[in-house]
Enzyme design. Sequence first.
Site, PDB file in Angstrom:
ATOM      1  N   GLY A 116       2.342  -5.942  -1.022  1.00  0.00           N
ATOM      2  CA  GLY A 116       2.463  -4.571  -0.511  1.00  0.00           C
ATOM      3  C   GLY A 116       1.167  -3.814  -0.650  1.00  0.00           C
ATOM      4  CG  ASN A 117      -0.011  -0.870   1.665  1.00  0.00           C
ATOM      5  OD1 ASN A 117       0.345   0.297   1.549  1.00  0.00           O
ATOM      6  ND2 ASN A 117       0.276  -1.598   2.739  1.00  0.00           N
ATOM      7  CG  HIS A 118      -1.752   1.188  -4.306  1.00  0.00           C
ATOM      8  ND1 HIS A 118      -0.865   0.931  -5.320  1.00  0.00           N
ATOM      9  CD2 HIS A 118      -2.840   0.413  -4.547  1.00  0.00           C
ATOM     10  CE1 HIS A 118      -1.389   0.050  -6.146  1.00  0.00           C
ATOM     11  NE2 HIS A 118      -2.588  -0.286  -5.691  1.00  0.00           N
TER      12      HIS A 118
END
Length: 399
Positions: A206-208
């Site tokens: 995923g990412n932030h």
Amino acid sequence: MLQNKKILLGITGSIAAYKAAVLTRLLVKAGAEVKVVMTSSAKDFVTPLSLSTLSKNPVLTDLTTNDSWANHVMLGRWADVMLIAPLSCNTLAKMATGLCDNLLMAVYLSATCPVVVAPAMDEDMWHHQTTKNNLQKITTFGNQIIPVEHGELASGLVGEGRMAEPEAIVNWLHVFFLNEQELSGKKILITAGPTYEPIDPVRFIGNHSSGKMGVAIAEEIKKRGGEVTLVLGPSDIQVNGGIKTIHVTSAAEMFTACEKTFPSVDLAIMSAAVADYTPVDVAKEKIKKADHDLALTLTKTKDILKTLGSLKTPNQVLVGFALETNNEKEFALQKLHSKNADMIVLNSLQDAGAGFGYDTNKITIFDKTGNTYPFDMKSKKEVARDIVNTIIQQFYAKN
Ligand code: CTP
């Protein structure tokens, strides 16, 4: 038109302050949420108790009370409009010069929403050159003025200077909000948030991204009359009930939702942080720890913005985002052209306070005709307003 509008009513010391009670009642009756800030001299003309009862909210008068501090910055950010009615000569002069000696002025000076004033004064004061100069000056700040009326004044004289009647002020606000509905009849697709690419039933890549920026844009567009479909990746963010939201998890799901929705929209804004790569194989069972290293083979996801750019018809507008850490302008322009977007919003992770997770952002917008629009660091709500204003000016201005 005033349903759910947030109106911050500033009341100053003028005999017309008694009309603020009727005004508050009319605004609440029209469905608006009203919060009142008064100067101390306004309290000589109308009581905070009447106004708190009518507005159903506590009335604020001082920057500090006992051990609490009135958050003037948040009040100005909460409101859709700050209405100062009545506006006395004294407060007008403070607004023109930036004098900050009470809560109302602190709210005014920090307000990020539009400010509208309904002046009230005797005819001679109204015609004084200083009043004219001050009114002219505050219009240069973008403040709008509800015209005074002609009639009997507190002095007993008859002339110009009476504050507009509460009904007239409410009508003025109706028109004001109607004019803000520049996207009425337009359908808009927005992507927001991260995507999660599954590795096995318990893990993902995923990412932030928090989704805050995209959701703020969706809310601003809705405010401006647009019909929004928000395609939102996994995010805890609360979305305003009136926004149609399609929840997705992976880049592939986001792609499918966008491809299906795009043909029926006028405008698409791609603010999601979409994964560029996804695991080739998703393990059916949890991958167990082993003695050796683990290599995942990733394959490219479909680029949603680029695909929509290739499908775009001449009547559709496509806006992309570019999140960069270096060579920002060059990379942003490359994305603008290679993905056939009409506009690209650059945010650089080099700017402190900008990007994932923060409540603030600093953007520069580039359009395909070569214009550049730089903006200061602002709250994401204000940035959303800047983005939507730029899109409207560029593509939907009514001349
Ligand atoms: N985007 C998209 N689909 C993808 C990847 C990106 O729609 N699979 C969109 C984003 O929503 C954004 C724009 O493309 O509007 C640019 O995204 P960004 O992550 O900045 O760039 P990439 O094109 O992914 O390139 P890179 O990661 O190499 O910078």
